[in-house]
Design an enzyme around this catalytic site. Structure first.
Site, PDB file in Angstrom:
ATOM      1  N   CYS A   1       4.317   4.428  -0.149  1.00 45.27           N
ATOM      2  CA  CYS A   1       5.290   4.237  -1.236  1.00 45.27           C
ATOM      3  C   CYS A   1       6.231   5.444  -1.324  1.00 45.27           C
ATOM      4  O   CYS A   1       6.996   5.670  -0.407  1.00 45.27           O
ATOM      5  CB  CYS A   1       4.569   3.949  -2.545  1.00 45.27           C
ATOM      6  SG  CYS A   1       5.629   3.185  -3.785  1.00 45.27           S
TER       7      CYS A   1
ATOM      8  N   HIS B   1       0.764  -0.732  -1.268  1.00 52.62           N
ATOM      9  CA  HIS B   1      -0.358   0.129  -1.655  1.00 52.62           C
ATOM     10  C   HIS B   1      -1.705  -0.417  -1.177  1.00 52.62           C
ATOM     11  O   HIS B   1      -2.353  -1.172  -1.906  1.00 52.62           O
ATOM     12  CB  HIS B   1      -0.394   0.265  -3.178  1.00 52.62           C
ATOM     13  CG  HIS B   1       0.729   1.074  -3.727  1.00 52.62           C
ATOM     14  ND1 HIS B   1       0.735   2.448  -3.685  1.00 52.62           N
ATOM     15  CD2 HIS B   1       1.889   0.714  -4.315  1.00 52.62           C
ATOM     16  CE1 HIS B   1       1.848   2.900  -4.237  1.00 52.62           C
ATOM     17  NE2 HIS B   1       2.571   1.873  -4.615  1.00 52.62           N
TER      18      HIS B   1
ATOM     19  N   GLU C   1      -4.315   1.404  -1.000  1.00 48.36           N
ATOM     20  CA  GLU C   1      -5.346   2.134  -1.751  1.00 48.36           C
ATOM     21  C   GLU C   1      -5.752   1.423  -3.041  1.00 48.36           C
ATOM     22  O   GLU C   1      -6.780   1.740  -3.623  1.00 48.36           O
ATOM     23  CB  GLU C   1      -4.881   3.578  -2.029  1.00 48.36           C
ATOM     24  CG  GLU C   1      -3.851   3.758  -3.135  1.00 48.36           C
ATOM     25  CD  GLU C   1      -2.411   3.563  -2.675  1.00 48.36           C
ATOM     26  OE1 GLU C   1      -2.186   2.813  -1.710  1.00 48.36           O
ATOM     27  OE2 GLU C   1      -1.509   4.141  -3.316  1.00 48.36           O
TER      28      GLU C   1
END
EC number: 6.3.5.3
Lengths: 79, 226
Positions: free
Chosen positions: B86, B203, B205
């Site tokens: 990002c 993302h 994560e």
């Protein structure tokens, strides 16, 4: 000496912000405006008495940080 | 696997990426943006998401020139692994580690939603736990994720197989609807020439634990920690 740096998007690079501003102007009743492109202006002072040296410093500032030359052009004006 | 997560003023996803890395078995330390070196033995440098320096000037512009990024560049030049997510992807582009730039989303909106990605290749240190062409379900959250580069750069990226992920629909189709930010060629992530640097807008994560929505992002961290 005082200087002004103007950073603008290169031709052909899409500018969604410019489009939004243009649409907003129309919605506020301001007609006859088209092709809005948003840019940035930096007013600054260079601690140099030598014009050429100042120009080189300002150019370095643009190349290093102020403009992303992938999508932006810049111009340097010394007052 | 020893990972160093670089933290800038305004980073806010450093904790999540550290947690995802630890979850896959990596050892993680934080590095402050003013640090001039990565800890000895660092295998992976991570540039996390967030709003470094408040997105002032351009997203990632100031962070891309921070002292810690000199250390990250040196690490990459030695063949070390670098992952930018990002804002981290924006920073990698601004730092010169990856080509191109992330522009304002074409729809002018901050987009924040679940997003399917197609894994373009699995023979890298980042994606070996996935299968070729696998569609993974992660998310995006950004206002400036519209990948742009000049035609020669796009040709080179495509020709060298450096596109890591593309925005797609649930079946892996590259539709305009699936590419909400307007990225050229639906590009969601790219590799460096040596494929040791990966930058991506989505993302992974966020999706490493079934308890919070899914595990499709875990493959990336499992690949790295393997």
């Amino acid at each position: 000496m005082k200087a002004r740096i103007v950073v603008t998007l290169k031709t052909g690079v899409l500018d969604p912000q410019g489009k939004a501003i243009e649409a907003a102007l129309k919605s506020f009743g301001i007609q006859d405006i088209s092709g809005v492109r948003q840019g940035k202006v930096f007013d600054l002072e260079v601690a140099s008495e030598d014009r050429e040296q100042a120009e080189a410093t300002l150019k370095a500032a643009c190349e290093k940080l102020l403009a992303n030359t992938v999508v932006e052009n810049y111009t340097v004006e010394i007052a | 696997m020893r990972a160093a997560v670089v933290v800038f003023p305004g980073s806010n996803r450093d904790g999540d990426v550290a947690r995802a890395l630890r979850h896959s078995g990596a050892e993680v330390v934080s590095v402050w943006h003013a640090d001039t070196e990565l800890p000895a033995g660092t295998d992976l440098a991570v540039v996390p998401g967030g709003f470094s320096y408040g997105d002032y000037l351009r997203c990632g512009a100031i962070a891309g020139r921070a002292a810690a990024m000199d250390a990250v560049r040196a690490h990459a030049a030695r063949g070390g692994l670098v992952l930018g997510i990002c804002n981290g992807f924006q920073i990698l582009c601004e730092s010169g580690l990856l080509p191109g730039v992330l522009m304002r989303n074409v729809n002018r909106r901050f987009i924040c939603h679940r997003q399917f990605l197609r894994v373009e290749r699995t023979d890298t240190r980042f994606t070996s736990a996935y299968t070729q062409g696998q569609v993974i379900d992660v998310c995006v959250a950004h206002g400036e994720g519209n990948y742009f580069a000049d035609p020669a750069t796009i040709d080179r990226l495509e020709g060298e197989g450096r596109v890591a992920f593309r925005y797609c629909d649930a079946e892996g189709g590259l539709t305009e609807d699936a590419n909400r930010n307007g990225s050229l060629n639906s590009i969601a992530g790219i590799y460096s020439e040596q494929r040791n640097v990966l930058g991506m807008m989505p993302h992974p994560e966020n999706f490493v634990d079934a308890l919070v929505g899914g595990v499709d992002g875990k493959g990336l961290f499992d690949s790295l920690a393997a």
